[in-house]
Design a protein around this motif. Structure first.
Motif, PDB file in Angstrom:
ATOM      1  N   UNK A   1       0.839  -1.190   0.000  1.00  0.00           N
ATOM      2  CA  UNK A   1       0.000   0.000   0.000  1.00  0.00           C
ATOM      3  C   UNK A   1       0.873   1.239   0.000  1.00  0.00           C
ATOM      4  N   UNK A   2       0.228   2.371  -0.112  1.00  0.00           N
ATOM      5  CA  UNK A   2       0.889   3.656   0.056  1.00  0.00           C
ATOM      6  C   UNK A   2       0.187   4.415   1.166  1.00  0.00           C
ATOM      7  N   UNK A   3       0.902   5.342   1.772  1.00  0.00           N
ATOM      8  CA  UNK A   3       0.384   6.157   2.867  1.00  0.00           C
ATOM      9  C   UNK A   3       0.437   7.616   2.453  1.00  0.00           C
ATOM     10  N   UNK A   4      -0.589   8.373   2.823  1.00  0.00           N
ATOM     11  CA  UNK A   4      -0.646   9.786   2.459  1.00  0.00           C
ATOM     12  C   UNK A   4      -0.994  10.614   3.692  1.00  0.00           C
ATOM     13  N   UNK A   5      -0.085  11.514   4.059  1.00  0.00           N
ATOM     14  CA  UNK A   5      -0.346  12.509   5.096  1.00  0.00           C
ATOM     15  C   UNK A   5      -0.742  13.812   4.404  1.00  0.00           C
ATOM     16  N   UNK A   6      -1.858  14.396   4.818  1.00  0.00           N
ATOM     17  CA  UNK A   6      -2.361  15.598   4.143  1.00  0.00           C
ATOM     18  C   UNK A   6      -2.670  16.702   5.145  1.00  0.00           C
ATOM     19  N   UNK A   7      -2.355  17.927   4.740  1.00  0.00           N
ATOM     20  CA  UNK A   7      -2.722  19.133   5.472  1.00  0.00           C
ATOM     21  C   UNK A   7      -3.916  19.750   4.756  1.00  0.00           C
ATOM     22  N   UNK A  46      -4.557   5.525   3.883  1.00  0.00           N
ATOM     23  CA  UNK A  46      -3.848   4.433   3.229  1.00  0.00           C
ATOM     24  C   UNK A  46      -4.551   4.098   1.922  1.00  0.00           C
ATOM     25  N   UNK A  47      -3.767   3.777   0.904  1.00  0.00           N
ATOM     26  CA  UNK A  47      -4.292   3.399  -0.414  1.00  0.00           C
ATOM     27  C   UNK A  47      -3.631   2.084  -0.809  1.00  0.00           C
ATOM     28  N   UNK A  48      -4.406   1.024  -0.956  1.00  0.00           N
ATOM     29  CA  UNK A  48      -3.787  -0.238  -1.340  1.00  0.00           C
ATOM     30  C   UNK A  48      -3.406  -0.198  -2.815  1.00  0.00           C
ATOM     31  N   UNK A  49      -2.677  -1.212  -3.250  1.00  0.00           N
ATOM     32  CA  UNK A  49      -2.141  -1.207  -4.611  1.00  0.00           C
ATOM     33  C   UNK A  49      -3.204  -1.343  -5.692  1.00  0.00           C
ATOM     34  N   UNK A  50      -4.434  -1.635  -5.293  1.00  0.00           N
ATOM     35  CA  UNK A  50      -5.526  -1.656  -6.263  1.00  0.00           C
ATOM     36  C   UNK A  50      -6.231  -0.305  -6.347  1.00  0.00           C
ATOM     37  N   UNK A  51      -5.821   0.667  -5.505  1.00  0.00           N
ATOM     38  CA  UNK A  51      -6.386   2.008  -5.561  1.00  0.00           C
ATOM     39  C   UNK A  51      -7.493   2.283  -4.569  1.00  0.00           C
ATOM     40  N   UNK A  52      -7.807   1.346  -3.696  1.00  0.00           N
ATOM     41  CA  UNK A  52      -8.874   1.539  -2.711  1.00  0.00           C
ATOM     42  C   UNK A  52      -8.330   2.333  -1.526  1.00  0.00           C
ATOM     43  N   UNK A  53      -8.997   3.439  -1.219  1.00  0.00           N
ATOM     44  CA  UNK A  53      -8.548   4.314  -0.143  1.00  0.00           C
ATOM     45  C   UNK A  53      -9.331   4.047   1.144  1.00  0.00           C
ATOM     46  N   UNK A  54      -8.651   4.187   2.249  1.00  0.00           N
ATOM     47  CA  UNK A  54      -9.315   4.101   3.540  1.00  0.00           C
ATOM     48  C   UNK A  54      -9.898   5.466   3.898  1.00  0.00           C
TER      49      UNK A  54
END
Length: 255
Positions: free
Chosen positions: A178-184, A193-201
């Motif tokens: 997966x990938x992790x995204x911190x956003x302001x 978190x976004x898994x490798x299929x593109x599904x976001x938590x």
């Protein structure tokens, strides 16, 4: 002749007593009010500093396990974001060639047995975020994990034959799911978190009362003499008070 004795209080005496009690009550009330305000301000300041320390430490701790060169700073509908891919497993491959292979054979740095997960990907020698695209020659999908012949050796089966465009000088490979995204955004810091299929938590709130205009992520990409540097400035504002936090993390993992 019978003398008359005075009884009770006069109106003037009552008024004077009421005024004295009123002045004393005002003084005590103001004293209590100041004490309460001071306590509330101290409590709010401590809460703000606690969440600021938590946010800084959380981002720093996760970045230390980032796949090298997977970091990217973006500005989009999600806000000002820092994205990266956390390492699931890593190790040293022993394949004599990376051309037309369907298995990555290698030794893991972790001693625990790897557990297969859907959408698991392997990357070798990434140098930029584009190397993680599914169309890139630096990544491949893992379909199964089997035990190798030696201790702590594992076979990562790929979804067909792959030819990696370049190998690692240290023969390193990285597994991620997966990938992790911190956003302001909206004066808050969130983690998604976004898994490798593109599904976001759903975004998880890590901190609030952030001044988005005074907060930012900065990425200094890898150079020949050092690994990538990630810096961020968080400015927290509440009740007219501001606290600014500056932090820098060097991503030690290398391709």
């Amino acid at each position: 002749m019978i003398s008359r004795q005075s009884q009770g209080f006069t109106l003037i005496e009552l008024i004077m007593v009421i005024m004295v009690v009123a002045f004393i009550s005002i003084g005590i009330g103001r004293f209590v009010s100041l004490g309460t305000e001071g306590y509330l301000q101290t409590r709010d300041r401590e809460q703000l500093q606690s969440q600021a320390r938590f946010a800084v430490e959380r981002v720093a701790r996760e970045l230390r396990d980032a796949v090298p060169n997977s970091l990217e700073v973006t500005d989009d509908e999600n806000g000002h974001c820092l994205a990266f891919r956390p390492i699931q497993y890593s190790g040293d491959y022993v394949n004599p060639s990376l051309t037309h292979i369907d298995v990555i054979s290698g030794f893991l740095t972790q001693t625990a047995a790897p557990i297969f997960e859907t959408n698991m990907m392997v990357v070798i020698n990434p140098h930029k975020p584009q190397d993680f695209d599914v169309a890139s020659d630096q990544v491949a999908k893992v379909t199964a994990i089997n035990k190798g012949t030696a201790a702590n050796q594992w076979q990562f089966e790929l979804d067909g034959q792959h030819s990696f465009s370049s190998g690692s000088l240290s023969q390193r490979f990285y597994i991620y799911t997966q990938s992790v995204r911190f956003c302001l955004e909206d004066n808050s810091l969130t983690r998604t978190t976004i898994d490798n299929s593109g599904i976001e938590s759903q975004p998880v709130l890590l901190a609030q009362y952030l001044d988005a205009k005074m907060s930012a992520f900065t990425l200094d990409n890898v150079a020949l003499v050092r690994s990538a540097l990630v810096a961020w400035q968080f400015t927290f504002t509440r009740n007219g008070e501001s606290s600014r936090y500056n932090h820098t993390v060097q991503v030690m993992n290398v391709p």
